[in-house]
Design a protein around this motif. Structure first.
Motif, short mmCIF file in Angstrom:
data_model
loop_
_atom_site.label_atom_id
_atom_site.label_comp_id
_atom_site.label_asym_id
_atom_site.label_seq_id
_atom_site.Cartn_x
_atom_site.Cartn_y
_atom_site.Cartn_z
N ALA A 198 0.78 -1.25 0.06
CA ALA A 198 -0.01 0.09 -0.06
C ALA A 198 1.00 1.25 0.01
N ILE A 199 2.22 1.24 0.56
CA ILE A 199 3.03 2.55 0.59
C ILE A 199 4.04 2.29 -0.56
N ASN A 200 4.07 1.25 -1.22
CA ASN A 200 5.03 0.88 -2.10
C ASN A 200 6.49 1.19 -1.72
N SER A 201 6.72 0.46 -0.34
CA SER A 201 7.86 0.94 -0.08
C SER A 201 8.20 -0.06 1.14
N ALA A 202 9.31 -0.40 1.59
CA ALA A 202 9.50 -1.03 2.97
C ALA A 202 9.39 -0.23 4.23
N ALA A 203 9.15 -1.04 5.14
CA ALA A 203 8.75 -0.49 6.40
C ALA A 203 9.44 -1.38 7.37
N PRO A 204 9.82 -0.64 8.62
CA PRO A 204 10.15 -1.75 9.77
C PRO A 204 8.98 -2.65 10.40
N VAL A 205 9.29 -3.76 10.45
CA VAL A 205 8.29 -4.87 10.77
C VAL A 205 8.97 -5.58 12.05
N ASP A 206 8.34 -5.71 13.18
CA ASP A 206 8.57 -6.68 14.25
C ASP A 206 8.29 -8.03 13.82
N ARG A 207 9.28 -8.86 13.74
CA ARG A 207 9.04 -10.39 13.54
C ARG A 207 8.77 -11.34 14.74
N PHE A 208 8.03 -12.36 14.52
CA PHE A 208 7.49 -13.12 15.74
C PHE A 208 7.52 -14.58 15.01
N ARG A 209 7.68 -15.49 16.17
CA ARG A 209 7.69 -16.95 15.60
C ARG A 209 7.17 -17.87 17.05
N LEU A 210 6.56 -18.87 16.37
CA LEU A 210 5.62 -19.68 17.66
C LEU A 210 5.74 -21.06 16.94
N ASP A 211 6.77 -21.86 18.01
CA ASP A 211 6.75 -23.19 17.57
C ASP A 211 5.82 -24.16 18.00
N ARG A 212 5.62 -25.46 17.72
CA ARG A 212 4.60 -26.49 18.22
C ARG A 212 4.89 -26.58 19.77
N LYS A 213 6.10 -26.89 20.15
CA LYS A 213 6.18 -27.30 21.79
C LYS A 213 5.80 -26.04 22.51
N LEU A 214 6.00 -24.84 22.12
CA LEU A 214 5.43 -23.63 22.89
C LEU A 214 4.06 -23.63 22.96
N TRP A 215 3.49 -23.77 21.94
CA TRP A 215 2.24 -23.79 21.80
C TRP A 215 1.47 -24.93 22.61
N VAL A 216 1.94 -26.20 22.60
CA VAL A 216 1.48 -27.05 23.46
C VAL A 216 1.52 -26.67 24.68
N SER A 217 2.81 -26.20 25.16
CA SER A 217 2.86 -25.82 26.54
C SER A 217 1.97 -24.70 27.22
N LEU A 218 1.72 -23.75 26.30
CA LEU A 218 1.14 -22.52 26.73
C LEU A 218 -0.35 -22.63 26.29
N LYS A 219 -1.04 -23.51 25.70
CA LYS A 219 -2.12 -23.31 25.21
C LYS A 219 -3.31 -23.33 26.32
N ARG A 220 -3.86 -22.22 26.59
CA ARG A 220 -4.97 -21.91 27.55
C ARG A 220 -6.29 -21.52 27.10
N TRP A 221 -6.47 -21.11 25.71
CA TRP A 221 -7.42 -20.27 25.28
C TRP A 221 -8.69 -21.01 25.06
N GLY A 222 -8.72 -22.43 25.09
CA GLY A 222 -9.90 -23.20 25.17
C GLY A 222 -9.82 -23.93 23.57
N PRO A 223 -10.74 -24.64 23.69
CA PRO A 223 -10.92 -25.68 22.09
C PRO A 223 -11.50 -24.76 21.29
N VAL A 224 -11.18 -24.94 19.87
CA VAL A 224 -11.77 -24.52 18.85
C VAL A 224 -12.70 -25.58 18.06
N ARG A 225 -13.66 -25.50 17.76
CA ARG A 225 -14.52 -26.78 17.27
C ARG A 225 -14.38 -26.33 15.64
#
Length: 193
Positions: A163-190
């Motif tokens: 949209a701005i036809n340029s580059a901008a600084p972006v914070d990068r994030f990662r989530l791996d399966r092991k962390l997801w399994v250990s921290l998952k508390r938000w309840g099931p999705v059907r």
């Protein structure tokens, strides 16, 4: 055949994506009848400037291309987000998580709820081992969504913003399966379909 007719034919041929339900939201495959609502919501400079791929202005032709291209790549899961059958945004994983909400729906926890559902689908049904995500450094609300979903900050890099036809600084994030399994508390999705 017009682009709208091609979208309809492609949607009929397309493999069925699951429908994900959360406490308040339903996430489902984009459909040709969503095109007008997508075009209206996504034609907001504030949304486009905070996503990598959304152009501005964003019109019906752009929405048709979005619907026609959804869920074409292996490992991709693209959903529209609905609240009481009203389309409010979109969320996808490929394995990068991306999402946007129409401005009237900001600040109500919908993005976090939708992203959590897509994360569960990505790790559960799609068997991803790790997910990536980004948020412009000027978009603290989006960064907060990722943090609430257990993504870990990995650094900052320049990313192209269409949209701005340029580059901008972006914070990068990662989530791996092991962390997801250990921290998952938000309840099931059907998965209902």
């Amino acid at each position: 055949m017009s682009l709208s007719e091609e979208v309809l034919v492609d949607a009929r041929r397309e493999r069925r994506s699951p429908i994900l339900e959360t406490e308040r939201l339903t996430l489902r495959l984009p459909r040709p009848e969503d095109i007008k609502a997508i075009a209206v919501l996504a034609d907001d400079r504030r949304i486009a400037e905070n996503t990598a791929r959304i152009p501005h202005p964003f019109g019906v032709d752009d929405a048709e291309r979005f619907v026609a291209s959804a869920n074409k790549r292996a490992g991709e899961a693209c959903f529209v987000i609905t609240l009481d059958d009203t389309l409010i945004g979109a969320c996808a994983v490929d394995p990068e998580i991306g999402y946007w909400l129409g401005a009237p729906y900001w600040g109500q926890g919908f993005a976090t709820e939708a992203v959590r559902a897509v994360i569960d689908h990505a790790f559960g049904d799609l068997q991803h081992e790790a997910l990536q995500a980004g948020a412009r450094v000027s978009n603290p609300a989006s960064r907060r969504v990722l943090e609430k979903c257990a993504f870990q900050w990995t650094g900052v890099r320049l990313s192209r913003i269409r949209a701005i036809n340029s580059a901008a600084p972006v914070d990068r994030f990662r989530l791996d399966r092991k962390l997801w399994v250990s921290l998952k508390r938000w309840g099931p999705v059907r998965c209902v379909a």
